[in-house]
Design an enzyme around this catalytic site. Structure first.
Site, PDB file in Angstrom:
ATOM      1  N   ASP A 216      67.385 -21.151  46.590  1.00  0.00           N
ATOM      2  CA  ASP A 216      68.156 -21.461  45.528  1.00  0.00           C
ATOM      3  C   ASP A 216      69.262 -20.458  45.382  1.00  0.00           C
ATOM      4  O   ASP A 216      69.343 -19.358  45.991  1.00  0.00           O
ATOM      5  CB  ASP A 216      67.325 -21.242  44.156  1.00  0.00           C
ATOM      6  CG  ASP A 216      66.516 -22.711  43.861  1.00  0.00           C
ATOM      7  OD1 ASP A 216      67.008 -23.644  44.542  1.00  0.00           O
ATOM      8  OD2 ASP A 216      65.855 -22.673  43.158  1.00  0.00           O
TER       9      ASP A 216
ATOM     10  N   MET B 181      68.773 -18.059  30.420  1.00  0.00           N
ATOM     11  CA  MET B 181      69.619 -19.171  30.523  1.00  0.00           C
ATOM     12  C   MET B 181      70.097 -19.428  29.258  1.00  0.00           C
ATOM     13  O   MET B 181      70.377 -20.668  28.707  1.00  0.00           O
ATOM     14  CB  MET B 181      69.112 -20.251  31.126  1.00  0.00           C
ATOM     15  CG  MET B 181      68.299 -20.299  32.403  1.00  0.00           C
ATOM     16  SD  MET B 181      67.446 -21.681  33.195  1.00  0.00           S
ATOM     17  CE  MET B 181      65.984 -21.334  32.305  1.00  0.00           C
TER      18      MET B 181
ATOM     19  N   LYS C 123      72.008 -24.385  42.307  1.00  0.00           N
ATOM     20  CA  LYS C 123      73.008 -24.770  41.739  1.00  0.00           C
ATOM     21  C   LYS C 123      74.121 -23.496  41.391  1.00  0.00           C
ATOM     22  O   LYS C 123      73.711 -22.361  41.062  1.00  0.00           O
ATOM     23  CB  LYS C 123      72.615 -25.173  40.093  1.00  0.00           C
ATOM     24  CG  LYS C 123      73.541 -25.575  39.373  1.00  0.00           C
ATOM     25  CD  LYS C 123      72.841 -26.102  38.032  1.00  0.00           C
ATOM     26  CE  LYS C 123      72.280 -25.045  37.177  1.00  0.00           C
ATOM     27  NZ  LYS C 123      71.702 -25.423  35.969  1.00  0.00           N
TER      28      LYS C 123
END
Length: 253
Positions: free
Chosen positions: A39, A173, A60
């Site tokens: 990732d 996040m 991402k």
């Protein structure tokens, strides 16, 4: 590429960013990988432990997905069947907002042998790297770890409940929801509650901003802080300055 190896998936937590914070078991397992799917928050240096493996970026960056989750699941299974041992390398601990159990469940449903190796969660390690304890006798008896953004892309309702408690609150996040988070704490008359925001924690790019519920948005703007970052809200943030002063006195002797 065909292999005689039994198809297998090992899910490994890569830790918070510092490559030295990978577990020994994680390092040894990487050395046996035929394929590594990694990732965006994984330190690329960790791939050096798997020089013989095919390494595929599936993360991402800034809202752009290299692969959607369904595609990652299928890639795990297809590579396990064609190559043998697939290592899925995810930042922090994959069982803390990392969708790790979803990937293990899918692989198991397709007859793939699986193993899980926990990682050091950024929720714990990043504040610690900045001398912020999550609990402190007489100050904080517990802590919440909350995702700032749910799968519906909204702020978790747990933040409002956490704001009412005396616990340390760690939000992952959550930078895009900082205004909403601050408002919830202001509603509880916690304008002067200390806040730390740590960007790229435990890495050479680490930056930190310290303020209060009332001032932290200005601090973020002045310092240009953004994702990936961790938000820490609680009286324990004051311990950072205390510890740093003690260190300075010791070093001056």
């Amino acid at each position: 590429m065909q292999t005689n190896n039994q198809p297998k998936l090992t899910l490994i937590g890569a830790g918070p960013g510092d490559p030295d914070l990978l577990t020994v078991k994680g390092m040894k397992t990487l050395q046996t990988a035929d394929v590594v799917l990694y990732d965006a928050l994984v330190n690329p240096k960790l791939l050096e432990y798997a020089p013989q493996a095919e390494c595929i970026f599936v993360g991402k960056r800034k809202g752009c997905y290299a692969y959607q989750q369904d595609q990652i699941n299928e890639l795990i299974v297809s590579r396990a069947k064609s190559h043998g041992h697939v290592v899925r390398l995810k930042g922090g601990d994959p069982f803390v907002f990392g969708r790790g159990s979803e990937e293990l469940e899918f692989a198991l449903s397709k007859g793939i042998v699986t193993e899980f190796i926990p990682g050091i969660s950024s929720a714990l390690a990043v504040p610690a790297s900045q001398n912020i304890p999550l609990t402190q006798r007489g100050i904080s008896e517990s802590f919440w770890v909350i995702t700032g953004t749910t799968k519906e892309h909204k702020l978790s309702k747990d933040v409002a409940m956490a704001a009412k408690s005396n616990a340390t609150v760690i939000i992952l996040m959550g930078m895009s929801k900082l205004g909403e988070i601050v408002s919830l704490f202001k509603n509880q008359q916690k304008d002067q509650m200390p806040v730390a925001i740590i960007q790229n924690g435990t890495t050479t790019y680490e930056q930190i901003g310290i303020g209060t519920v009332a001032t932290i948005e200005n601090v973020v703007s002045e310092k240009g802080l953004s994702n990936p970052a961790i938000i820490v809200i609680g009286e324990v943030v004051r311990e950072r300055e205390i510890l740093l002063k003690v260190k300075q006195k010791v070093e001056a002797v």
